[in-house]
Design an enzyme around this catalytic site. Sequence first.
Site, PDB file in Angstrom:
ATOM      1  N   GLU A  23       0.359  10.284   1.644  1.00 40.01           N
ATOM      2  CA  GLU A  23       0.438   9.130   1.167  1.00 40.01           C
ATOM      3  C   GLU A  23       1.175   8.540   2.280  1.00 40.01           C
ATOM      4  OE1 GLU A  23      -2.839   7.407  -2.002  1.00 40.01           O
ATOM      5  OE2 GLU A  23      -1.328   9.077  -2.201  1.00 40.01           O
ATOM      6  N   LYS A 100      -6.162  -0.697  -3.536  1.00 40.61           N
ATOM      7  CA  LYS A 100      -5.703   0.080  -2.132  1.00 40.61           C
ATOM      8  C   LYS A 100      -7.285   0.677  -1.735  1.00 40.61           C
ATOM      9  CE  LYS A 100      -2.923   4.433  -2.495  1.00 40.61           C
ATOM     10  NZ  LYS A 100      -2.599   5.374  -3.812  1.00 40.61           N
TER      11      LYS A 100
END
Length: 126
Positions: A23, A100
């Site tokens: 990420e 997200k």
Amino acid sequence: MSTDSITLTGLRITAHHGVFDFERENGQEFVIDVTVWLDFRAAASGDDLARTIHYGELAVEVADAVRRDPVDLIETLAERIADVVLAHDAAERVLVTVHKPQAPIEIPFADVSVQIERTRAERSRA
């Protein structure tokens, strides 16, 4: 507290937050919603932009806050955004939602988000 508000919905910002290395390395899109409460009367009576919050500038400030200094948690990111908004003298209260949509979740999902609400009074006490 005022009932007047400015809302920014669906700000799409690519950043490198997350717990996992991939990420941080690859980045991903975050979607930000912000509602800020303030009193419009002074700005409206004098048609004076300086007496309100310029929503275009606010959008840039929020995007800059999202892009800087990667963090593990979107909860931390939401707090950062709230601080940016409440730094405006006119801001009394803020509601921040951090979405997200590409979160690393194994189960199919449409979205994951966190939401916080903060006030100027809370900020002053901290």
